[in-house]
Design an enzyme around this catalytic site. Structure first.
Site, PDB file in Angstrom:
ATOM      1  N   GLY A  23       0.794  -1.227   0.000  1.00  0.00           N
ATOM      2  CA  GLY A  23       0.000   0.000   0.000  1.00  0.00           C
ATOM      3  C   GLY A  23       0.820   1.267   0.000  1.00  0.00           C
ATOM      4  O   GLY A  23       0.281   2.356  -0.198  1.00  0.00           O
ATOM      5  N   HIS A 137      13.352  15.201   0.952  1.00  0.00           N
ATOM      6  CA  HIS A 137      12.579  15.755   2.080  1.00  0.00           C
ATOM      7  C   HIS A 137      13.230  15.554   3.452  1.00  0.00           C
ATOM      8  O   HIS A 137      12.894  16.268   4.395  1.00  0.00           O
ATOM      9  CB  HIS A 137      11.178  15.138   2.122  1.00  0.00           C
ATOM     10  N   ASP A 172      11.064  17.988  -9.190  1.00  0.00           N
ATOM     11  CA  ASP A 172      10.028  17.130  -8.602  1.00  0.00           C
ATOM     12  C   ASP A 172       8.753  17.957  -8.371  1.00  0.00           C
ATOM     13  O   ASP A 172       8.822  19.170  -8.172  1.00  0.00           O
ATOM     14  CB  ASP A 172      10.564  16.613  -7.261  1.00  0.00           C
ATOM     15  N   HIS A 174       7.059  18.033  -5.792  1.00  0.00           N
ATOM     16  CA  HIS A 174       7.066  18.529  -4.410  1.00  0.00           C
ATOM     17  C   HIS A 174       8.260  19.461  -4.191  1.00  0.00           C
ATOM     18  O   HIS A 174       9.329  19.269  -4.782  1.00  0.00           O
ATOM     19  CB  HIS A 174       7.174  17.362  -3.429  1.00  0.00           C
TER      20      HIS A 174
END
Ligand code: ZN
Length: 379
Positions: A23, A137, A172, A174
């Site tokens: 998931g 990140h 990207d 983000h």
């Protein structure tokens, strides 16, 4: 006479030993698919290309950027010792699960980016691609956004210690927050990130006002875009901002984060690029990167990532490749239930009225950057 640049492709079958869990949107099979597609196109057997088996980074190498207490907690978690204050370090969340081998995986992805850095900085090759990297990140003491060790920040720290001027360009979807804030107060590193606005997308930062601090003022650059922004808007914004700033900054080396989650069908983001637009963005970077370390990044639709990164690798090698995907690879996609038959995407019929807000927004962002940032670079 050959004018092709010397390149290195950093890869390991060991990437498939690690899994974020059922998931989780980040699938390591995208790396194997990219490797398979590059190989099917003959892009890994070029006379100017070196295939490099990824090595792991050492504890000491990642400690260049990351804090010792965070590394201790991450290492212990990987061995099954879950600290009660795991959450303080961003660990054990849905985004950043403690999956088996998480520390080893992080050392491996960072090792690949360190190899790319060493090969390019020493002049052994002109361009290198570490597609498992680009995990932009992570902060010095915190996992974030599927990233545990920030390989981009680690390699830039190493370059800075060698006295290099480094430009970091992040395409990207983000914001590249971890890298931006790692170098927020220095003029030795110029970070530029173009991304979907933090108003609508994680991590919620990356606005034009974030321009750095102290001697770093003017050396953090952000181009936020409205959801729905397409190929033309994305490339236009790059032309307005990236080219003039990199030309003025004159970096010794350029690190690019080539996240492929800007695609119109990416399940996590809301931009509207095609693989053609992604390729055009990479093409715009090429003349600006004399010494070029390319990293991967996001990309959550497994049909898009291999096509995007194969296009990027072909561009890095100055190779033209047929648009039609090799038959064996099409078969592989079909086994996954996908139907792409080409590298490029069919162009969408643009509706000028619906694009107008995105155009108005990006023009305003660029205008503000020209006021806030350009004067710091004599522009
Ligand atoms: Zn992303």
């Amino acid at each position: 006479m050959t004018t092709a640049p010397g390149t290195a492709f950093i890869y390991s079958e060991r990437y498939q030993d690690f899994d974020y869990g059922p998931g989780h949107p980040l699938r390591n099979s995208r790396l194997a698919l990219t490797h398979a597609l590059c190989r099917a196109y003959g892009l890994l057997g070029l006379p100017t290309t070196r295939l490099i088996e990824t090595r792991s980074a050492t504890d000491a190498e990642v400690a260049f950027f990351h804090r010792a207490d965070y590394l201790d907690v991450l290492r212990a978690a990987d061995r099954g010792h879950l600290a009660p204050h795991l959450w303080q370090y961003g660990l054990g969340t849905a985004d950043n699960p403690v999956f088996p081998g998480v520390y080893e995986w992080s050392l491996l992805t960072t090792g690949g980016s360190l190899q790319a850095m060493e090969l390019v900085d020493s002049g052994q090759v002109d361009r290198a691609f570490s597609m498992a990297g680009g995990l932009h990140h992570a902060a010095a003491a915190r996992a974030s956004g599927f990233c545990y060790i920030n390989d981009a920040a680690v390699i830039i720290k190493h370059l800075v210690r060698r006295g290099r001027r480094v430009a970091y360009v992040d395409i990207d979807a983000h914001h590249g927050d971890g890298v931006q804030f790692a170098f927020y107060d220095t003029d030795q590193v110029l970070t530029i990130s173009i991304h979907e606005s933090g108003e609508t997308l994680f991590p919620g930062t990356g606005f034009v006002e974030e321009i750095g601090t102290g001697p770093g003022t003017g050396y953090s650059v952000n181009i936020p875009l409205l959801a729905g922004s397409d190929d033309v808007i994305f490339v236009w914004a790059m032309d307005q901002v990236v080219a003039p700033l990199l030309t003025a900054f004159r970096p010794d080396v350029v690190v690019t984060q080539l996240g492929a989650d800007t695609h119109r069908t990416d399940p996590l983001t809301n931009l509207a690029l095609t693989t053609d637009g992604f390729a055009e963005a990479v093409r715009r970077l090429r003349p600006l990167c004399r010494r070029w370390i390319a990293l991967g990044g996001g990309g959550y639709h497994l049909e898009n990532v291999p096509r995007s990164w194969t296009l990027a690798w072909a561009i890095m090698n100055e190779q033209a490749i047929p648009d039609e995907l090799p038959a064996a690879f099409r078969e592989e996609l079909r086994r996954h239930g996908w139907s792409a038959s080409r590298l490029g995407d069919a162009a969408t019929a643009a509706d000028p009225a619906s694009r107008e807000p995105a155009w108005r927004y990006v023009r305003e962002q660029v205008r503000r950057l020209q006021q806030l940032v350009f004067p710091h670079h004599g522009l």
